[in-house]
Design an enzyme around this catalytic site. Structure first.
Site: not given
Ligand code: NAD
Length: 369
Positions: A133, A217
């Site tokens: 999401k 949410y």
């Molecule tokens: P994060 O920043 O920790 O991870 C993002 C990943 O994408 C990293 O590994 C990064 O290296 C990679 N990436 C690739 N290209 C990129 C770019 N151009 N710029 C930045 N990063 C890049 O983020 P996250 O918290 O893991 O979130 C990732 C996704 O998961 C989001 O869409 C977020 O909404 C979703 N999420 C969902 C939940 C849930 O409970 N369902 C919780 C957290 C995050």
């Protein structure tokens, strides 16, 4: 002849499978179906701390491949999870997943603006898609994702894990069943105090501020607690543009949703204060959850006349993450549409666009219903 009592006892014992299974099915039951293989795309916080560890606990799924732009992460997590180098991909050679029959499902866990592209390429490579999401950053992108999966004959599911969490499931049942009287009002707030310097604060990557990330949410809960689609939206944004975190995205956006049955949802979305709750208020009392959509530790109170009483549920056999991850393979096998389908993601984005429009134009926006 079996009495109901005896039959229950037998069904509860080791004879249950033999009693309900068709002849010849016993061998098949001993040999569990192949677990479907997930490729996780984007090895950030959520993927590595929440999703990948839970894949080990799944009944119908396993981790088979990794996709990352950082060779050191592929090396580290590849070694940790026993993923061979043939099953580790960079973004450049992502489309080669097409040739890997071990990969059944691609789980897109990238920044929001990359969801559509990587989901569509997964479908084009002949894989089912689980996407985090928000599904994407616009209605147009969501529609393109749905069309790509439909064209490829593949399933599309969104990572709305709360739909698999027992307290939320109970709240849905109670709210929709009128347990505290017909629902009149829902209040819900989601937010946290965001730390600077991350893609969530960079509009080209996030598609928006708190609403896209955490306020979704509040919106999603209002939709699943009513089982209805809002027909009217009214929103106010309040963002301190002098705060360097909020140069390109909103901090706070409060919105009201009117549903066809007359229910009003009063929703908070914030990047500068902590919230995680909802309250469903009916004519006879309320259902309160806090935290409502967290990773763990959900708490529920119900007031139906008298004092609110806390309701405690037993620990489920599968937590929300495992249940979510197992749901898509089960749907792939049965042909059923996932509970958290692409259509659910699209519906949220339709409302999100209306919320932004309402705040921007300073007026109530009507939705199709
Ligand atoms: P994060 O920043 O920790 O991870 C993002 C990943 O994408 C990293 O590994 C990064 O290296 C990679 N990436 C690739 N290209 C990129 C770019 N151009 N710029 C930045 N990063 C890049 O983020 P996250 O918290 O893991 O979130 C990732 C996704 O998961 C989001 O869409 C977020 O909404 C979703 N999420 C969902 C939940 C849930 O409970 N369902 C919780 C957290 C995050």
């Amino acid at each position: 002849m079996d009495s109901g009592h005896n039959r229950r006892e037998i069904l509860a014992g080791i004879g249950a499978a033999a009693l309900v299974a068709p002849a010849g099915a016993a061998c098949a039951q001993q040999r569990p179906a192949r677990k479907l293989g997930y490729a996780v795309v984007g090895l950030g916080n959520y993927a590595t701390n929440q999703i990948m560890p839970r894949l080990k606990e799944c009944e119908h799924a396993r981790l088979v491949a990794l996709v990352s732009g950082t060779p050191a992460k592929l090396e580290r997590y590849g070694a940790e999870y026993g993923i061979p180098t043939t099953h580790r991909y960079s973004y450049r050679d992502y489309d080669r997943i097409r040739d890997n029959p071990d990969i059944d499902i691609v789980y897109v866990v990238l920044p929001n603006s990359m969801h559509a592209e990587y989901s569509i390429r997964a479908a084009q490579a002949g894989k089912h898609v689980m996407c985090e999401k928000p599904m994407a950053i616009s209605v147009v992108e969501c529609e393109a994702m749905i069309a790509a999966c439909r064209k490829a004959g593949k399933k599309l599911m969104i990572g709305y894990r709360s739909r698999f969490e027992p307290y939320n499931r109970l709240a849905i049942e109670l709210a929709r069943g009128g347990h505290v009287g017909p629902t009149r009002l829902i209040t819900t707030a989601h937010g946290f105090n965001i730390r600077p310097d991350q893609w969530r604060l960079d509009r080209p990557l996030s598609g928006g501020g708190s609403l896209m990330d955490i306020g979704i949410y509040s919106l999603n809960a209002a939709r699943y607690l009513t089982g209805e689609e809002p027909v009217e939206v009214s929103a106010i944004e309040s963002t301190d543009r002098a705060d360097p975190r909020f140069r390109t995205v909103e901090d706070r956006i409060d919105f009201l949703l009117r549903f066809p049955s007359g229910v009003i949802a009063n929703c908070v979305s914030s990047y500068s204060s902590g919230h995680n709750d909802y309250r469903v208020i009916g004519g006879e009392g309320f259902i309160h959850m806090e935290p409502a959509t967290a990773y763990s530790g959900h708490r529920m109170w119900i007031r139906k006349g008298g004092e609110p009483r806390q309701r405690e549920l037993p620990t489920p056999a599968k937590n929300q993450f495992v249940a979510q991850l197992d749901h898509l393979p089960e749907c792939i096998r049965s042909g059923a549409e996932p509970i958290a389908s692409g259509d659910e993601g699209l519906k949220d984005l339709r409302v999100i666009e209306a919320i932004y429009r309402s705040a921007r134009e300073g007026r109530t926006v009507k939705l199709g219903g």
